[in-house]
Design a protein around this motif. Sequence first.
Motif, PDB file in Angstrom:
ATOM      1  N   ALA B 106      43.988  52.863  57.162  1.00 44.56           N
ATOM      2  CA  ALA B 106      44.646  53.906  56.353  1.00 44.56           C
ATOM      3  C   ALA B 106      44.817  53.429  54.921  1.00 44.56           C
ATOM      4  CB  ALA B 106      46.002  54.264  56.971  1.00 44.56           C
ATOM      5  N   LEU B 107      45.191  52.162  54.782  1.00 42.18           N
ATOM      6  CA  LEU B 107      45.377  51.598  53.443  1.00 42.18           C
ATOM      7  C   LEU B 107      44.051  51.569  52.687  1.00 42.18           C
ATOM      8  CD1 LEU B 107      47.494  50.312  51.567  1.00 42.18           C
ATOM      9  CD2 LEU B 107      46.827  48.087  52.478  1.00 42.18           C
ATOM     10  N   SER B 109      41.495  53.565  53.175  1.00 45.73           N
ATOM     11  CA  SER B 109      41.166  54.955  52.820  1.00 45.73           C
ATOM     12  C   SER B 109      41.953  55.402  51.600  1.00 45.73           C
ATOM     13  CB  SER B 109      41.473  55.893  53.983  1.00 45.73           C
ATOM     14  OG  SER B 109      40.821  55.462  55.135  1.00 45.73           O
ATOM     15  N   ALA B 110      43.213  54.957  51.525  1.00 48.74           N
ATOM     16  CA  ALA B 110      44.040  55.317  50.366  1.00 48.74           C
ATOM     17  C   ALA B 110      43.486  54.671  49.101  1.00 48.74           C
ATOM     18  CB  ALA B 110      45.486  54.885  50.604  1.00 48.74           C
ATOM     19  N   LYS B 115      42.069  61.444  50.795  1.00 49.70           N
ATOM     20  CA  LYS B 115      43.317  61.939  51.373  1.00 49.70           C
ATOM     21  C   LYS B 115      43.167  62.301  52.846  1.00 49.70           C
ATOM     22  CE  LYS B 115      46.825  65.434  50.401  1.00 49.70           C
ATOM     23  NZ  LYS B 115      47.296  66.418  49.436  1.00 49.70           N
ATOM     24  N   THR B 118      42.881  59.168  54.924  1.00 52.70           N
ATOM     25  CA  THR B 118      44.163  58.467  54.972  1.00 52.70           C
ATOM     26  C   THR B 118      45.099  59.154  55.965  1.00 52.70           C
ATOM     27  OG1 THR B 118      43.852  57.968  52.640  1.00 52.70           O
ATOM     28  CG2 THR B 118      46.013  57.528  53.554  1.00 52.70           C
ATOM     29  N   TRP B 121      43.945  58.519  59.556  1.00 55.40           N
ATOM     30  CA  TRP B 121      44.268  57.175  60.050  1.00 55.40           C
ATOM     31  C   TRP B 121      45.766  57.027  60.275  1.00 55.40           C
ATOM     32  CZ3 TRP B 121      41.006  54.735  62.638  1.00 55.40           C
ATOM     33  CH2 TRP B 121      39.657  54.649  62.285  1.00 55.40           C
ATOM     34  N   LEU B 197      52.955  52.777  51.052  1.00 62.32           N
ATOM     35  CA  LEU B 197      51.961  52.572  52.107  1.00 62.32           C
ATOM     36  C   LEU B 197      51.667  51.087  52.289  1.00 62.32           C
ATOM     37  CD1 LEU B 197      50.163  54.069  54.120  1.00 62.32           C
ATOM     38  CD2 LEU B 197      48.348  53.983  52.425  1.00 62.32           C
TER      39      LEU B 197
END
Lengths: 132, 224
Positions: B106-107, B109-110, B115, B118, B121, B197
Motif C-alpha cells: 500500500a505504501l 502504491s501511495a 489512489k 493504495t 491494498w 501512512l
Amino acid sequence: MSRRGRIDKLPDFRTASIAAYTTGFVLSLTLTVGAFALVQATRAAGDMFSRGFLIGVLAVLAATQMIVQVLFFLHLSPERRRRFDGIALLFTIFAVLCIVVGSIWIMENLNYNMMPQHQTEYTEQHEGIMRQ
Amino acid sequence: MSRLNTVSRAPLTLHSEQDFKPRPEPIRHAREHPLAGTGTSQSKVQLGFWIYLMTDCILFATLFATFMVLRGQTAGGVSGTEIFDLPYVFFETILLLLSSFASGLALLSAHARNKAATLSWLAVVGLFGAAFLGMELYEFHGLVAEGHNWKQSAFLSSYFGLVGTHGLHIFTGLVWLGASALYLKSRGFSRRFMTRLQLFTMFWHFLDLVWVGIFTIVYLLGVM
C-alpha cells in the motif's frame, strides 16, 4: 519523471521497494512454516529432539525472522540518517533483555529457594547445595 | 531539502517586495510530492514514532517476562498443551504476515500516486487484519466458554494479558487504517496522508514482529 527517480529522491524510503517487501515476506513465511513444521513433526514423532535443543532452534528462527522484518519491512539501515533509530533499537534490545532474562533468573532462584522441605533435602543430598 | 524546495517554488522573476516577505508554509498541492521539502521535520516525526514503538517494546517485554515466569503456574488447571490449537494459530500468523506485507505494498502504491491501488491494498490489510482479530477473539471466546478464563490461573491471566494487549493494538491499528483510507478517499494524496501512512505501516510491521515472539514463546513452546 520515472517512478524510480522519484523514489531515489526520497531518502526515507530508499530501501522500500517491491523487491525488499517480497524478500522479507518470503523469508518470514519460510521461517514461520519451518518453526511450525518442526514443532508439529516433534509432536507427531514423540521425543525426536531434546527440549533444550528445540527451544534453541525456535529461538534462533524467531530472532532471524525479527531481524529480517526489521531490515526488509521497517527498512532500518546503518546509514547516518537513521542512526538514532538504530541507537534507540539497541537500547531497547538491552532493556528488553534485562527485563525478560532478569525476571526469569530472579523468579527461578526464588522458586528454588522457597522449595518445600522434601525438595530441599533432595538438593542437599543429590546436588550438594546446602541451605544457608 | 526544504531550501531546495523553496527555490524551486519561487517565481523566476520577482515583481514586488511582497516576494521577499517571509511566507507561511506554502500550500502543497496533491500533485506535488507529499514528502518534498519536509527533510528535518519528517525525520523528526518518524524518529518520534519510532521511539514510541520502542517504548511499546518495553511494555510487551514486561508482559512476555510475566508470561514466562507464570507459564507453569496453572493452579491445577489446564496448561498450554491442552488448550492451544497450533494449526489454528499458525493460520492466524500467516494472515497477519500477509496483512503486514500488504501494508508495505500500500505504501509503495501511495509512492506511485496510485489512489485505486493504495485503497485496494489498504482494504487487503484491513481484511486480513480483521480476520486475524476475529480468529483471536473466537479463540478467546472458546476458552472462556469452556471455563478457562483469566481468573482460573496465573498462567491464563498472563496469557490473556499478553495476547489481549497485542489484540488491542491490532484493533487500534484497524481503526487508524479505516480513518486513513477514508481520508485518502475524500481528500486524495497529501503530505499529511503520506506521513500517516508511513507511520501506520511502521506500526503494523511492528505488531507483526511482536506476534512472531508471541507465536514462538506462547504457542510453539506452549504446546511442547
